[in-house]
Design an enzyme around this catalytic site. Structure first.
Site, PDB file in Angstrom:
ATOM      1  N   CYS A   2      38.862  22.953  21.326  1.00 31.57           N
ATOM      2  CA  CYS A   2      40.026  21.894  21.379  1.00 31.57           C
ATOM      3  C   CYS A   2      40.983  22.493  20.256  1.00 31.57           C
ATOM      4  CB  CYS A   2      39.435  20.748  20.759  1.00 31.57           C
ATOM      5  SG  CYS A   2      37.981  20.139  21.795  1.00 31.57           S
ATOM      6  N   ARG A  27      44.437  24.976  24.257  1.00 32.41           N
ATOM      7  CA  ARG A  27      43.070  25.128  23.953  1.00 32.41           C
ATOM      8  C   ARG A  27      42.290  23.771  24.609  1.00 32.41           C
ATOM      9  NH1 ARG A  27      41.832  28.075  19.275  1.00 32.41           N
ATOM     10  NH2 ARG A  27      40.262  26.654  19.266  1.00 32.41           N
ATOM     11  N   TRP A  73      39.507  19.311  24.438  1.00 28.70           N
ATOM     12  CA  TRP A  73      38.753  19.830  25.938  1.00 28.70           C
ATOM     13  C   TRP A  73      37.382  19.161  26.081  1.00 28.70           C
ATOM     14  CZ3 TRP A  73      40.251  22.569  29.935  1.00 28.70           C
ATOM     15  CH2 TRP A  73      39.301  23.256  30.853  1.00 28.70           C
ATOM     16  N   ASN A  99      36.567  20.385  16.345  1.00 33.26           N
ATOM     17  CA  ASN A  99      36.295  21.058  17.315  1.00 33.26           C
ATOM     18  C   ASN A  99      35.064  21.790  17.388  1.00 33.26           C
ATOM     19  OD1 ASN A  99      36.833  23.064  19.442  1.00 33.26           O
ATOM     20  ND2 ASN A  99      37.813  24.380  18.119  1.00 33.26           N
ATOM     21  N   GLY A 100      34.109  21.903  18.507  1.00 33.38           N
ATOM     22  CA  GLY A 100      32.971  22.567  18.513  1.00 33.38           C
ATOM     23  C   GLY A 100      31.823  21.624  19.009  1.00 33.38           C
ATOM     24  N   GLU A 472      34.433  39.799  44.996  1.00 32.54           N
ATOM     25  CA  GLU A 472      35.149  39.338  43.728  1.00 32.54           C
ATOM     26  C   GLU A 472      36.074  40.577  43.278  1.00 32.54           C
ATOM     27  OE1 GLU A 472      36.309  36.902  42.425  1.00 32.54           O
ATOM     28  OE2 GLU A 472      36.535  37.421  39.966  1.00 32.54           O
ATOM     29  N   LYS A 476      40.357  40.140  43.093  1.00 33.53           N
ATOM     30  CA  LYS A 476      40.962  40.348  41.831  1.00 33.53           C
ATOM     31  C   LYS A 476      42.239  41.519  41.917  1.00 33.53           C
ATOM     32  CE  LYS A 476      39.759  37.359  39.336  1.00 33.53           C
ATOM     33  NZ  LYS A 476      39.097  36.495  40.398  1.00 33.53           N
ATOM     34  N   GLU A 479      44.905  39.757  44.108  1.00 35.82           N
ATOM     35  CA  GLU A 479      45.558  38.516  43.426  1.00 35.82           C
ATOM     36  C   GLU A 479      46.546  39.101  42.732  1.00 35.82           C
ATOM     37  OE1 GLU A 479      43.758  34.608  42.112  1.00 35.82           O
ATOM     38  OE2 GLU A 479      42.029  36.266  41.801  1.00 35.82           O
ATOM     39  N   HIS A 495      29.916  50.878  60.539  1.00 34.55           N
ATOM     40  CA  HIS A 495      30.123  49.961  61.651  1.00 34.55           C
ATOM     41  C   HIS A 495      31.592  49.752  61.995  1.00 34.55           C
ATOM     42  CE1 HIS A 495      25.904  49.663  62.377  1.00 34.55           C
ATOM     43  NE2 HIS A 495      25.967  49.190  61.156  1.00 34.55           N
ATOM     44  N   LYS A 584      46.903  28.010  39.726  1.00 33.04           N
ATOM     45  CA  LYS A 584      45.579  27.859  39.219  1.00 33.04           C
ATOM     46  C   LYS A 584      44.453  27.048  39.808  1.00 33.04           C
ATOM     47  CE  LYS A 584      42.485  28.901  36.260  1.00 33.04           C
ATOM     48  NZ  LYS A 584      41.812  30.256  36.455  1.00 33.04           N
TER      49      LYS A 584
HETATM   50  C1  AGP Z   1      40.258  33.374  41.665  1.00 30.46           C
HETATM   51  O1  AGP Z   1      40.978  34.126  40.844  1.00 30.46           O
HETATM   52  C2  AGP Z   1      41.663  32.260  42.248  1.00 30.46           C
HETATM   53  N1  AGP Z   1      42.365  31.783  41.487  1.00 30.46           N
HETATM   54  C3  AGP Z   1      40.792  31.442  43.161  1.00 30.46           C
HETATM   55  O2  AGP Z   1      40.241  32.163  44.377  1.00 30.46           O
HETATM   56  C4  AGP Z   1      40.263  30.402  42.930  1.00 30.46           C
HETATM   57  O3  AGP Z   1      38.838  30.885  42.345  1.00 30.46           O
HETATM   58  C5  AGP Z   1      39.864  29.146  43.849  1.00 30.46           C
HETATM   59  O4  AGP Z   1      41.187  28.557  44.011  1.00 30.46           O
HETATM   60  C6  AGP Z   1      38.826  28.228  43.398  1.00 30.46           C
HETATM   61  O5  AGP Z   1      39.014  27.550  42.281  1.00 30.46           O
HETATM   62  P1  AGP Z   1      38.258  26.540  41.658  1.00 30.46           P
HETATM   63  O6  AGP Z   1      37.333  27.371  41.088  1.00 30.46           O
HETATM   64  O7  AGP Z   1      38.973  25.625  40.491  1.00 30.46           O
HETATM   65  O8  AGP Z   1      37.817  25.428  42.508  1.00 30.46           O
END
Ligand code: AGP
Length: 589
Positions: A2, A27, A73, A99-100, A472, A476, A479, A495, A584
């Site tokens: 927070c 934060r 938060w 905060n904590g 994953e 990354k 992305e 294959h 995001k």
């Molecule tokens: C991951 O780096 C991406 N930003 C994206 O795949 C994300 O994981 C996905 O949109 C799911 O988001 P969420 O975990 O908030 O549901």
């Protein structure tokens, strides 16, 4: 995490405090509030929502020269007006922001309620002003110190009293707190961005220290002994944006370096995962549903359950909601995973599942988010705000929560022996330090990224629960570097995908020391025979990781891949925090 702020001086405290909160919103931003001294008493204005929204609707005192503020938060208690800070005692004599996490708040709260204290929130924080009230017999500082000494856990606290409008008290243990030194005025904050426009001279409070801040003086003392401590005054060179990132170039790098803490915080949810596992064991079918990075955590969970003979399915939300739902019934349990708790495809899947009377639990980072409000139960990962679009620390939080959940379910079904269970849990508690060792190799990983930055395609290969690690790692790179990357089960290369391998194509092989190590070696040989550039991730690999139980390898082995993707992106001159075309939280279909 927070944001806390305090001001004492000659200017208008509420206005200054809101400006400070704005610079602390990274934060935490689910609710905010200010408390300020005016007309002989403490006035509190607070609500759920972002700082600017609250500022517009609050009647801010004009003649106030002392106040504290907080942007939240949520950890204990949903985001709401009642749960937002600051909090006061029964008679609004003392008001504090915190905060904590107060680990012993339940026992403190029970005792205070027995002694007739009245609580207005469900937060852990609210015990603090009531403790001060209880210890107060005319000396604010003495009552504050006695109250703080009762707390276990982590805290950064600011406190004001209507009987002492010439001072702000503060104390710190494991949550940051600084004092910005002004001329005839002083500022208190969780972090330097809040004070930088006013002053670059700061004092950093250390653990188990407390302070008495007046407009013309700052006194720091040892919380145990009460002895005064001489503190260094530091000159901050950073600009505000650098300060929000605590000196890291990007939020993504900061959040990768917060991964050890993300693991520690998720481990705090072990009791909840045991409780949920007790419910899950009664269901015939188990489905994991998530999107993007969270869907890879779901896939790891699927492999973990299979390791203990428990079948399940891991489906991405955009498919689940239109297909899987057709086969659901009241004998099904659905586990939804989401950092934001706002992802449309995941939320829609859960709504469809509930129509089919399935039991739904969710694994979420953002407390009180939409997904949590439509789930029967929630496991919070407590990863803290994740600002960068590319998810990193939240992924590790999800993996830890899901590992605890799967182990607990295996134990509920009698599919794991107690000794092995304890061994894994011991190793899980050592993971944060092992992640730290990987992060200490940052320089090596940055050099490797420099060599790979112009590659046109990447291959990631892994087996079983490190196939999702490959997925994953590949996501990354895609992305934040805009370069194509393929992830395959290592056994699948021959294959078809092997046709794509040629001189210099990087193949990143995730290879823990487990029973499939030799199989991985053969797959790597297949790739090497086509002159691919092999990058081994393992205990003696190009991307080295410490020894850990293979069951926990997805948590540890992703860390060098997060760093590698980050440094390839920056080597290409891109901004990893704000990748093109992405958001995001994907709140649309
Ligand atoms: C991951 O780096 C991406 N930003 C994206 O795949 C994300 O994981 C996905 O949109 C799911 O988001 P969420 O975990 O908030 O549901």
């Amino acid at each position: 995490m927070c944001g806390i702020a305090g001001y004492i001086g000659e200017r208008n405290a509420p206005e200054i405090l809101f400006d400070m909160l704005k610079r602390l919103e990274y934060r935490g931003y689910d609710s905010a509030g200010v408390a300020y001294f005016a007309h002989g008493r403490i006035l509190v204005s607070k609500d759920r929502g972002k700082v600017n929204d609250i500022r517009k609707n609050l009647n801010l005192g004009r003649e106030s020269k002392l106040g504290i503020a907080h942007t939240r938060w949520a950890t204990h208690g949903e985001p709401s007006r009642e749960n937002s800070h600051p909090h006061s005692d029964c008679n609004s004599q003392f008001t504090i922001a915190h905060n904590g996490i107060i680990e012993n708040y339940k026992e403190l709260r029970e005792g205070l309620i027995e002694r007739k204290h009245r609580f207005l929130s469900e937060t852990d924080t609210e015990v603090i002003p009531h403790l001060i009230e209880e210890f107060y017999s005319g000396n604010f500082e003495s009552a504050f110190v006695k109250a703080v000494k009762k707390l276990r856990g982590s805290f950064a606290i600011v406190a004001i009293s209507k009987s002492n409008p010439d001072m702000i008290l503060l104390a710190r243990k494991e949550s940051p707190l600084i004092i910005g030194l002004g001329d005839g005025e002083n500022f208190i904050a969780s972090d330097t961005p809040a004070v930088l426009p006013e002053t670059r001279r700061i004092i950093i409070l250390d653990d188990l220290e407390y302070g008495i801040v007046k407009k013309n003086s700052v006194t720091i003392k040892d919380l145990e002994t009460g002895d005064e401590i001489k503190k260094e005054i530091r000159e901050i060179e950073w600009d505000i944006e650098e300060a929000e990132k605590e000196g890291y170039e990007h939020f993504m790098l900061k959040e990768i370096f917060e991964e050890p803490n993300a693991v520690r915080n998720a481990l705090n949810g072990i009791n909840k995962t045991e409780e949920i596992a007790g419910k899950l064991k009664n269901f015939n079918r188990i489905y994991f549903v998530a999107c993007g990075t969270a869907s890879y955590a779901a896939l790891v969970a699927k492999y973990l359950l299979e390791r203990f003979g428990i079948p399940s399915e891991a489906i991405v939300g955009s498919e689940f909601r239109y297909s899987t739902v057709n086969s659901l019934g009241s004998d099904c349990a659905v586990i939804a995973i989401s950092q934001s708790g706002e992802t449309a495809d995941t939320i829609a899947s859960v709504k469809e599942a509930r129509k089919k009377l399935a039991y739904v639990t969710s694994v979420v980072n953002v407390v009180g988010s939409s997904l949590t409000r439509i789930s029967d139960d929630v496991i919070y990962t407590y990863s803290g705000p994740e600002i960068a679009v590319a998810s990193t620390k939240a992924y590790l939080g999800q993996l830890v929560s899901l590992t605890l959940l799967c182990l607990s379910l295996a134990r509920e079904k009698g599919n794991i022996n107690e000794q092995y269970m304890n061994e894994i849990l011991d190793d899980l508690h050592k993971i944060p330090d092992k992640i730290r060792q990987v992060l200490d190799n940052e320089g090596e990983i940055k050099k490797l990224a420099e060599k790979l930055k112009d590659k046109k395609i990447f291959f990631y290969i892994g087996r079983r629960l490190n196939y999702p690690t490959a997925l994953e790692g590949a996501l990354k790179i895609k992305e934040i570097s805009y370069v194509h990357a393929e992830a395959y089960p290592a056994g699948e290369l021959k294959h078809g995908p092997l046709a794509l391998l040629e001189e210099g194509v990087p193949v990143i092989a995730i290879s823990p020391n487990d029973d499939l190590k030799e199989k991985m070696e053969s797959n790597v040989q297949e790739a090497r025979a086509r002159n691919a550039t092999i990058i081994m991730v393992g205990e003696d690999g190009d991307l080295r990781v410490p020894v850990c139980d293979p069951l926990l390898s997805p948590i540890l082995y992703i860390v060098p891949l997060h760093l590698l993707a980050y440094y390839i992106s920056t080597a290409k001159g891109l901004d990893p925090d704000k990748p093109r075309n992405l958001a995001k939280s994907v709140t649309v279909e």
